[in-house]
Design an enzyme around this catalytic site. Structure first.
Site, PDB file in Angstrom:
ATOM      1  N   GLU A 148       0.720  -1.205   0.210  1.00 48.34           N
ATOM      2  CA  GLU A 148       0.082  -0.098   0.386  1.00 48.34           C
ATOM      3  C   GLU A 148       0.625   1.446  -0.176  1.00 48.34           C
ATOM      4  O   GLU A 148       0.655   2.283   1.185  1.00 48.34           O
ATOM      5  CB  GLU A 148      -1.230  -0.315   1.278  1.00 48.34           C
ATOM      6  N   GLU A 319      -6.869  -7.935  -0.501  1.00 49.09           N
ATOM      7  CA  GLU A 319      -7.104  -7.442   1.309  1.00 49.09           C
ATOM      8  C   GLU A 319      -8.496  -6.613   1.321  1.00 49.09           C
ATOM      9  O   GLU A 319      -8.984  -6.382   0.939  1.00 49.09           O
ATOM     10  CB  GLU A 319      -6.430  -6.792   1.987  1.00 49.09           C
TER      11      GLU A 319
HETATM   12  C1  GAL Z   1      -4.492  -2.874   4.988  1.00 51.79           C
HETATM   13  C2  GAL Z   1      -3.063  -3.038   5.541  1.00 51.79           C
HETATM   14  C3  GAL Z   1      -2.905  -4.571   5.736  1.00 51.79           C
HETATM   15  C4  GAL Z   1      -4.059  -4.237   7.521  1.00 51.79           C
HETATM   16  C5  GAL Z   1      -5.045  -4.008   6.578  1.00 51.79           C
HETATM   17  C6  GAL Z   1      -6.197  -3.758   8.599  1.00 51.79           C
HETATM   18  O1  GAL Z   1      -4.593  -1.849   4.749  1.00 51.79           O
HETATM   19  O2  GAL Z   1      -2.255  -3.241   3.798  1.00 51.79           O
HETATM   20  O3  GAL Z   1      -1.845  -4.470   6.870  1.00 51.79           O
HETATM   21  O4  GAL Z   1      -2.725  -3.009   7.755  1.00 51.79           O
HETATM   22  O5  GAL Z   1      -5.611  -2.751   6.362  1.00 51.79           O
HETATM   23  O6  GAL Z   1      -7.381  -2.949   8.070  1.00 51.79           O
END
Ligand code: GAL
Length: 644
Positions: A148, A319
């Site tokens: 990110e 994710e």
């Molecule tokens: C994302 C990130 C992850 C984790 C997640 C939690 O933005 O890539 O590592 O922190 O959020 O929601």
């Protein structure tokens, strides 16, 4: 492209967080749930290299072997988003610096400045070592660079290293300092420079810095991110044929995602619908209440459509939220069914893989309150059953080729940077403007491609919307020439040069449209301008001089939407009511039938199917079909009613 056989589920896993004895059971439970891909490694630098040069690959070898032999395909992350403590001791000036000149310190993540050559070389080294070791590993099917970029506002750093690199960037872009002075208009307030060595960063000035200077710095910062990422891609490609991806974030504009995407094999993004509703979707209090447990009905779709383009037609969700997150101002739980809906919506927009974040909730660290698919004690969390259901459904669901949409929204990072440099009104925000238009297109049932302004064949599109576009560049006008459908620009489009100056003749200077914006107003929330046909223009209103046909006027007769033929210009920021009318009219002119969707119901057409998604908390009916709350439904596409 067909997605049927390629649609899979994945999960994010951190073997370094768990005893080794748990890995095999975790792997077999993932497979049992229907998960076939697992992303690992992206924050594991301190475990891979606990001391400078001391590499501990043994545990990672075993983790990859354990997961791989259970049948899981592995996405291996480079660990560069989390430099270990020794790294900061070794390169104390690698920390990013905020606009007040304070270093952002060790103790979380992303604590590096993209302009630090030493850190970039450390990243090259660790990436090379990983690629050498795992580049031909049969279990490693893809690579993720870093994590990110720009999350936590990290694309921009005001360090000494950034200042030095910015001067070099300026020398390269402008060649002579006189050219820079002319481009930025430095005759104003005696800001002329005598040499590039005098150029500083546009911060800590007495009053506002020159917007052209700010825009140049934002362009530079974007280029630094792209360059940083390219180093890793080059190293990986030397040792591996596996595709390279990066996981973009929601609503980030710190760098040009199209430019970075050009160095990837495909794109991915991280989707947190409930967190985003609370902290970045621009939702009203009513929408927050209505969609508290569902997320904004258009926010995920927008990013699927944007990142599909960044990945040249291919993207994953790397994710996806499986339950409450920990980082938004409030962190509610999803309504039953939403974890499934979000996954299906991603697939309907062309995602090849949807990975959930994360496998098991961590009992320690900053994200211990963030749900996983398992509880910290290894029992299933609520989301797991929905994931397993999607896995079963994927086996039976139809193949659904993505196919190009018939509508496009132009979204441009230089425009985002320009209007951040020169908002002209306290609530003028480029993303919000584009997203408002996108939402209206979705409410009309249209399927949309989000595209950059240049280098696109607009031939397949019946309707192209381009709000807030900084300039009508020759590249954009070339794209426009390929379009046979309707194109509507504005508000605030084509009224500047690439250096954020006002062009003469004044804009928007569009082919086939005699129209000039002679004055702009930004408006406070209590000064909406009512429109004759209903609804209002708010935040931004332009005086449009035109002899073209006028389709929308203010109640007192001033033109708001003008233009015959193919090209129209919208001279204000309409509210939802007015935008709905405008989009429906434009879609009809482009020959696209709009749908009458009740609130919260959305559709997405693929090449072969229409998918329905209900974000409302009650059942919704449209055209004789009823979709339950958090429901998903699909049917073969009736071409006669195809909306894009
Ligand atoms: C994302 C990130 C992850 C984790 C997640 C939690 O933005 O890539 O590592 O922190 O959020 O929601």
């Amino acid at each position: 492209m067909t997605v049927g056989s390629r649609r899979t589920l994945g999960v994010c896993y951190y073997p370094e967080h768990w005893p080794e004895a748990a890995w095999a059971e975790d792997a077999s439970r993932m497979v049992e749930a229907g998960i076939s891909r697992v992303r690992i490694g992206e924050f594991a630098w301190s475990r891979i290299e606990p001391r400078p040069g001391e590499l501990h690959f043994d545990w990672l070898d075993r983790a990859i072997a354990t997961l791989g032999s259970a049948g899981l395909e592995i996405v291996l992350g480079t660990p560069t988003a989390a430099p270990p403590r020794w790294m900061v001791d070794r390169h104390p000036d690698m920390l990013p610096v905020d606009s007040d000149g304070r270093a952002r310190g060790f103790g979380s993540r992303r604590h590096y400045c993209f302009s630090h050559d030493g850190y970039r070389e450390e990243c090259r080294r660790i990436t090379r070592r990983l690629a050498e070791r795992y580049g031909r590993n049969p279990h490693v099917v893809a690579w993720q660079t870093d994590n990110e970029y720009d999350c936590h506002g990290t694309a921009v750093s005001h360090s000494e290293n950034a200042a030095r690199a910015f001067r070099e960037w300026c020398a390269h872009r402008y060649r002579s300092v006189d050219t820079l002075n002319r481009a930025w208009g430095n005759a104003f307030w005696s800001m002329d420079y005598r040499g590039f060595d005098e150029v500083g960063l546009p911060v800590r000035t007495v009053t506002e810095p020159n917007p052209a200077h700010v825009l140049a710095f934002r362009r530079f910062s974007s280029d630094q991110v792209v360059r940083f990422n390219r180093v890793q891609c080059d190293e990986i490609r030397r040792h591996s044929d596996a595709p390279i991806v990066h996981n973009f974030m929601g609503r980030t504009s710190g760098f040009d995602h199209y430019a970075l995407g050009a160095d990837l094999d495909f794109a991915s993004w991280d989707s947190y619908p409930l967190g985003f509703l609370m902290d970045r979707a621009g939702a009203s209090p009513e929408e927050k209440e209505q969609y508290l447990r569902q997320g904004h009905p258009d926010f995920q779709a927008f990013h699927h459509d944007l990142y599909r383009t960044c990945g040249a037609g291919r993207f994953w969700v790397m994710e996806q939220q499986p339950g409450p997150v920990n980082w938004a101002p409030w962190n509610p739980a999803p309504m039953p069914g939403m974890v499934r809906l979000w996954a299906w919506e991603a697939f309907a927009h062309g995602a090849e893989t949807v990975c959930f974040f994360r496998w098991r909730q961590a009992p320690f660290g900053q994200e211990q309150m963030h749900a996983g698919l398992l509880l910290p004690d290894r029992r299933p969390a609520v989301g797991l059953a929905e994931v397993a259901r999607v896995a079963r459904e994927l086996e039976e669901a139809p193949e659904a080729g993505t196919g190009p949409a018939r509508c496009a929204l132009i979204y441009d990072y230089a425009s985002a940077h320009a209007w951040e440099a020169q908002p002209q009104g306290a609530d003028f925000d480029y993303f919000d403007l584009c997203f408002d238009v996108y939402c209206a297109m979705r409410r009309a049932g249209l399927s949309i491609d989000v595209l950059p302004p240049e280098g696109r064949d607009l031939g397949p599109y019946a309707l192209v919307m381009a709000p807030g576009l900084l300039e009508c560049s020759p590249g954009f006008l070339d794209s426009l020439n390929t379009c046979k459908g309707r194109v509507v620009l504005g508000p605030r489009a084509g009224q500047k040069t690439s250096e954020l100056a006002i062009p003469v003749p004044m804009g928007p200077n569009l082919p086939g449209l005699r129209a000039t914006v002679t004055r702009v107003e930004s408006l406070p929330p209590f000064a909406d301008v009512p429109l004759a046909a209903g609804g209002v223009v708010r935040r931004w209103f332009e005086a449009l001089e035109t002899d073209a046909e006028v389709f929308e006027r203010t109640r007192d007769g001033r033109p708001v939407l003008a233009g015959g033929g193919r090209v129209g210009y919208l001279a204000g920021w309409p509210d939802a009511r007015a935008l709905d009318r405008i989009i429906r009219r434009e879609a009809a002119l482009g020959g696209l039938p709009a749908l009458d969707l009740p609130p919260g119901l959305r559709v997405r057409d693929t090449a072969t199917h229409r998918f329905w998604f209900n974000y409302a908390s009650e059942a919704r009916t449209c055209g004789g079909r009823t979709v339950g709350p958090a429901g998903v439904r699909w049917e073969p596409l009736d071409r006669s009613c195809r909306t894009g």
